[in-house]
Design a protein around this motif. Structure first.
Motif, PDB file in Angstrom:
ATOM      1  N   LEU A  81       0.879  -1.164   0.000  1.00 53.03           N
ATOM      2  CA  LEU A  81       0.000   0.000   0.000  1.00 53.03           C
ATOM      3  C   LEU A  81       0.918   1.215   0.000  1.00 53.03           C
ATOM      4  CD1 LEU A  81      -2.882   1.059   0.091  1.00 53.03           C
ATOM      5  CD2 LEU A  81      -2.732   1.020   2.583  1.00 53.03           C
ATOM      6  N   VAL A  82       0.893   1.953  -1.101  1.00 55.00           N
ATOM      7  CA  VAL A  82       1.771   3.110  -1.281  1.00 55.00           C
ATOM      8  C   VAL A  82       0.978   4.372  -0.967  1.00 55.00           C
ATOM      9  CG1 VAL A  82       3.242   4.374  -2.890  1.00 55.00           C
ATOM     10  CG2 VAL A  82       2.998   1.894  -3.109  1.00 55.00           C
ATOM     11  N   ALA A  83       1.460   5.142  -0.004  1.00 51.52           N
ATOM     12  CA  ALA A  83       0.841   6.424   0.324  1.00 51.52           C
ATOM     13  C   ALA A  83       1.632   7.529  -0.363  1.00 51.52           C
ATOM     14  CB  ALA A  83       0.845   6.641   1.829  1.00 51.52           C
ATOM     15  N   LEU A  84       0.923   8.389  -1.096  1.00 48.86           N
ATOM     16  CA  LEU A  84       1.546   9.509  -1.807  1.00 48.86           C
ATOM     17  C   LEU A  84       1.007  10.798  -1.218  1.00 48.86           C
ATOM     18  CD1 LEU A  84       0.925   7.880  -5.239  1.00 48.86           C
ATOM     19  CD2 LEU A  84       3.174   8.317  -4.311  1.00 48.86           C
ATOM     20  N   ALA A  85       1.857  11.500  -0.524  1.00 50.79           N
ATOM     21  CA  ALA A  85       1.421  12.717   0.171  1.00 50.79           C
ATOM     22  C   ALA A  85       1.496  13.924  -0.748  1.00 50.79           C
ATOM     23  CB  ALA A  85       2.285  12.955   1.392  1.00 50.79           C
ATOM     24  N   GLY A  86       0.537  14.817  -0.548  1.00 45.25           N
ATOM     25  CA  GLY A  86       0.565  16.105  -1.222  1.00 45.25           C
ATOM     26  C   GLY A  86       1.535  17.014  -0.482  1.00 45.25           C
ATOM     27  N   PRO A  87       1.653  18.253  -0.902  1.00 48.76           N
ATOM     28  CA  PRO A  87       2.580  19.168  -0.233  1.00 48.76           C
ATOM     29  C   PRO A  87       2.136  19.462   1.201  1.00 48.76           C
ATOM     30  CG  PRO A  87       1.280  20.318  -1.905  1.00 48.76           C
ATOM     31  CD  PRO A  87       0.953  18.876  -2.023  1.00 48.76           C
ATOM     32  N   GLY A  88       3.097  19.553   2.087  1.00 47.99           N
ATOM     33  CA  GLY A  88       2.823  19.937   3.473  1.00 47.99           C
ATOM     34  C   GLY A  88       1.959  18.950   4.226  1.00 47.99           C
ATOM     35  N   CYS A  89       2.352  17.684   4.235  1.00 48.79           N
ATOM     36  CA  CYS A  89       1.591  16.674   4.967  1.00 48.79           C
ATOM     37  C   CYS A  89       1.628  17.013   6.457  1.00 48.79           C
ATOM     38  CB  CYS A  89       2.181  15.290   4.723  1.00 48.79           C
ATOM     39  SG  CYS A  89       1.275  13.954   5.488  1.00 48.79           S
ATOM     40  N   ALA A  90       0.444  17.251   7.029  1.00 53.19           N
ATOM     41  CA  ALA A  90       0.348  17.623   8.447  1.00 53.19           C
ATOM     42  C   ALA A  90      -0.776  16.823   9.104  1.00 53.19           C
ATOM     43  CB  ALA A  90       0.129  19.129   8.564  1.00 53.19           C
ATOM     44  N   ALA A  91      -1.650  17.469   9.833  1.00 53.80           N
ATOM     45  CA  ALA A  91      -2.635  16.803  10.687  1.00 53.80           C
ATOM     46  C   ALA A  91      -3.603  15.906   9.903  1.00 53.80           C
ATOM     47  CB  ALA A  91      -3.415  17.841  11.486  1.00 53.80           C
ATOM     48  N   ARG A  92      -4.255  16.424   8.856  1.00 52.95           N
ATOM     49  CA  ARG A  92      -5.211  15.612   8.096  1.00 52.95           C
ATOM     50  C   ARG A  92      -4.520  14.450   7.404  1.00 52.95           C
ATOM     51  NH1 ARG A  92      -8.565  19.311   4.156  1.00 52.95           N
ATOM     52  NH2 ARG A  92      -6.417  19.739   3.714  1.00 52.95           N
ATOM     53  N   CYS A  93      -3.395  14.743   6.809  1.00 51.29           N
ATOM     54  CA  CYS A  93      -2.615  13.724   6.114  1.00 51.29           C
ATOM     55  C   CYS A  93      -2.194  12.633   7.097  1.00 51.29           C
ATOM     56  CB  CYS A  93      -1.400  14.385   5.467  1.00 51.29           C
ATOM     57  SG  CYS A  93      -0.248  13.271   4.667  1.00 51.29           S
ATOM     58  N   LEU A  94      -1.692  13.048   8.246  1.00 48.74           N
ATOM     59  CA  LEU A  94      -1.245  12.084   9.250  1.00 48.74           C
ATOM     60  C   LEU A  94      -2.413  11.257   9.782  1.00 48.74           C
ATOM     61  CD1 LEU A  94       1.283  11.080  10.647  1.00 48.74           C
ATOM     62  CD2 LEU A  94       0.890  12.757  12.441  1.00 48.74           C
ATOM     63  N   ALA A  95      -3.588  11.863   9.928  1.00 46.24           N
ATOM     64  CA  ALA A  95      -4.779  11.115  10.374  1.00 46.24           C
ATOM     65  C   ALA A  95      -5.151  10.048   9.348  1.00 46.24           C
ATOM     66  CB  ALA A  95      -5.939  12.070  10.612  1.00 46.24           C
ATOM     67  N   THR A  96      -5.076  10.388   8.060  1.00 50.50           N
ATOM     68  CA  THR A  96      -5.376   9.412   7.014  1.00 50.50           C
ATOM     69  C   THR A  96      -4.349   8.292   7.024  1.00 50.50           C
ATOM     70  OG1 THR A  96      -6.377  11.146   5.661  1.00 50.50           O
ATOM     71  CG2 THR A  96      -5.782   9.107   4.542  1.00 50.50           C
ATOM     72  N   LEU A  97      -3.074   8.643   7.180  1.00 53.08           N
ATOM     73  CA  LEU A  97      -2.016   7.627   7.252  1.00 53.08           C
ATOM     74  C   LEU A  97      -2.226   6.702   8.451  1.00 53.08           C
ATOM     75  CD1 LEU A  97       1.030   9.886   6.360  1.00 53.08           C
ATOM     76  CD2 LEU A  97       0.032   8.094   4.924  1.00 53.08           C
ATOM     77  N   THR A  98      -2.661   7.266   9.568  1.00 51.95           N
ATOM     78  CA  THR A  98      -2.945   6.457  10.759  1.00 51.95           C
ATOM     79  C   THR A  98      -4.094   5.494  10.487  1.00 51.95           C
ATOM     80  OG1 THR A  98      -2.152   8.238  12.180  1.00 51.95           O
ATOM     81  CG2 THR A  98      -3.554   6.573  13.207  1.00 51.95           C
ATOM     82  N   ASN A  99      -5.139   5.967   9.797  1.00 52.12           N
ATOM     83  CA  ASN A  99      -6.257   5.092   9.439  1.00 52.12           C
ATOM     84  C   ASN A  99      -5.825   3.989   8.473  1.00 52.12           C
ATOM     85  OD1 ASN A  99      -8.171   6.367  11.032  1.00 52.12           O
ATOM     86  ND2 ASN A  99      -8.763   7.794   9.415  1.00 52.12           N
ATOM     87  N   MET A 100      -4.902   4.311   7.574  1.00 50.99           N
ATOM     88  CA  MET A 100      -4.398   3.301   6.644  1.00 50.99           C
ATOM     89  C   MET A 100      -3.605   2.238   7.394  1.00 50.99           C
ATOM     90  SD  MET A 100      -3.338   5.943   3.600  1.00 50.99           S
ATOM     91  CE  MET A 100      -2.558   4.786   2.499  1.00 50.99           C
ATOM     92  N   ALA A 101      -2.785   2.656   8.336  1.00 51.48           N
ATOM     93  CA  ALA A 101      -2.027   1.695   9.148  1.00 51.48           C
ATOM     94  C   ALA A 101      -2.973   0.862   9.999  1.00 51.48           C
ATOM     95  CB  ALA A 101      -1.011   2.430  10.020  1.00 51.48           C
ATOM     96  N   ALA A 102      -4.045   1.479  10.491  1.00 47.91           N
ATOM     97  CA  ALA A 102      -5.037   0.743  11.284  1.00 47.91           C
ATOM     98  C   ALA A 102      -5.753  -0.289  10.415  1.00 47.91           C
ATOM     99  CB  ALA A 102      -6.044   1.712  11.907  1.00 47.91           C
ATOM    100  N   ALA A 103      -5.979   0.031   9.150  1.00 44.71           N
ATOM    101  CA  ALA A 103      -6.600  -0.937   8.241  1.00 44.71           C
ATOM    102  C   ALA A 103      -5.706  -2.162   8.098  1.00 44.71           C
ATOM    103  CB  ALA A 103      -6.859  -0.302   6.878  1.00 44.71           C
ATOM    104  N   ARG A 104      -4.401  -1.960   8.102  1.00 45.97           N
ATOM    105  CA  ARG A 104      -3.459  -3.084   8.049  1.00 45.97           C
ATOM    106  C   ARG A 104      -3.558  -3.914   9.323  1.00 45.97           C
ATOM    107  NH1 ARG A 104       1.978  -3.939   9.833  1.00 45.97           N
ATOM    108  NH2 ARG A 104       2.989  -5.506   8.544  1.00 45.97           N
ATOM    109  N   VAL A 105      -3.676  -3.253  10.462  1.00 45.86           N
ATOM    110  CA  VAL A 105      -3.760  -3.959  11.739  1.00 45.86           C
ATOM    111  C   VAL A 105      -5.009  -4.835  11.795  1.00 45.86           C
ATOM    112  CG1 VAL A 105      -4.004  -3.643  14.237  1.00 45.86           C
ATOM    113  CG2 VAL A 105      -2.338  -2.286  12.969  1.00 45.86           C
ATOM    114  N   THR A 106      -6.111  -4.376  11.175  1.00 44.18           N
ATOM    115  CA  THR A 106      -7.352  -5.159  11.212  1.00 44.18           C
ATOM    116  C   THR A 106      -7.257  -6.451  10.403  1.00 44.18           C
ATOM    117  OG1 THR A 106      -8.352  -3.999   9.334  1.00 44.18           O
ATOM    118  CG2 THR A 106      -8.795  -3.120  11.546  1.00 44.18           C
ATOM    119  N   LEU A 107      -6.192  -6.617   9.648  1.00 41.73           N
ATOM    120  CA  LEU A 107      -5.995  -7.869   8.915  1.00 41.73           C
ATOM    121  C   LEU A 107      -5.568  -9.005   9.850  1.00 41.73           C
ATOM    122  CD1 LEU A 107      -4.146  -6.479   5.771  1.00 41.73           C
ATOM    123  CD2 LEU A 107      -6.516  -7.253   5.905  1.00 41.73           C
ATOM    124  N   ASN A 108      -5.331  -8.669  11.113  1.00 42.00           N
ATOM    125  CA  ASN A 108      -4.948  -9.639  12.141  1.00 42.00           C
ATOM    126  C   ASN A 108      -3.737 -10.451  11.720  1.00 42.00           C
ATOM    127  OD1 ASN A 108      -6.971  -8.828  13.923  1.00 42.00           O
ATOM    128  ND2 ASN A 108      -8.465 -10.129  12.918  1.00 42.00           N
TER     129      ASN A 108
END
Length: 189
Positions: A81-108
């Protein structure tokens, strides 16, 4: 022996025909729907990448933060899963990245079958937020993924890449992380 009543015979045959029709009609309907191209529940939440691209064949080079090249083909079959950030990745970007990592965790037990790769400048406070615990950080050396990278500040898009380097799906800015999680659970079993 008494002769059978022709009306009773017709009635019995009609009931038999209705019973057979009750079992055959759904199969005929499913065949017609499939033939027409309709498939239930097969639509993913990401957009298919058309025409298909294979990052191995394109020799798409990614350099990891430690200076090593990223191997699209791994020693074992794992999706990326490749994440491509736009310019100035900050709070919203990091929240989305956290949700993506959480989606990986749900794969058990299957979470080891998905690698997380972040391409771009690391988000603000990435070390404090533990991003490096889940993501491999890297750079698209030749800029071949620029067409998938968002232009909006503090945003992120994602690509799901097969273990042979074939790009499967694009998740544009504003994608639903729950939809991504569902897609991951479909393809990683």
């Amino acid at each position: 022996m008494k002769a059978a009543d022709p009306a009773a015979v017709r009635k019995s045959r009609l009931f038999l025909l209705l019973i057979v029709l009750a079992f055959v009609a759904p199969m005929i309907a499913a065949g017609l729907l499939s033939w027409s191209g309709w498939q239930p529940g097969t639509k993913g939440n990401g957009e298919p990448i058309l025409p298909q691209r294979n990052f191995v064949a394109e020799q798409l080079r990614v350099q990891l933060a430690n200076g090593q090249p990223y191997a699209w083909r791994d020693s074992q079959p794992r999706l990326t899963l490749v994440a491509l950030a736009g310019p100035g990745c900050a709070a919203r970007c990091l929240a989305t990245l956290t949700n993506m990592a959480a989606a990986r965790v749900t794969l058990n037990r299957n979470q080891s079958r998905l690698r997380l790769l972040y391409l771009g400048a690391p988000p603000v406070d990435d070390a404090r937020d533990g991003m490096r615990n889940y993501w491999q950080l890297g750079t698209d050396v030749d800029g071949k993924l620029a067409g998938f990278r968002p232009d909006a500040p503090d945003s992120v898009s994602a690509l799901l890449v097969e273990s042979n380097g074939t790009a499967l799906s694009l998740y544009r800015v504003g994608f639903d992380p729950n939809g991504l999680r569902k897609d991951l659970q479909k393809v990683i079993k």
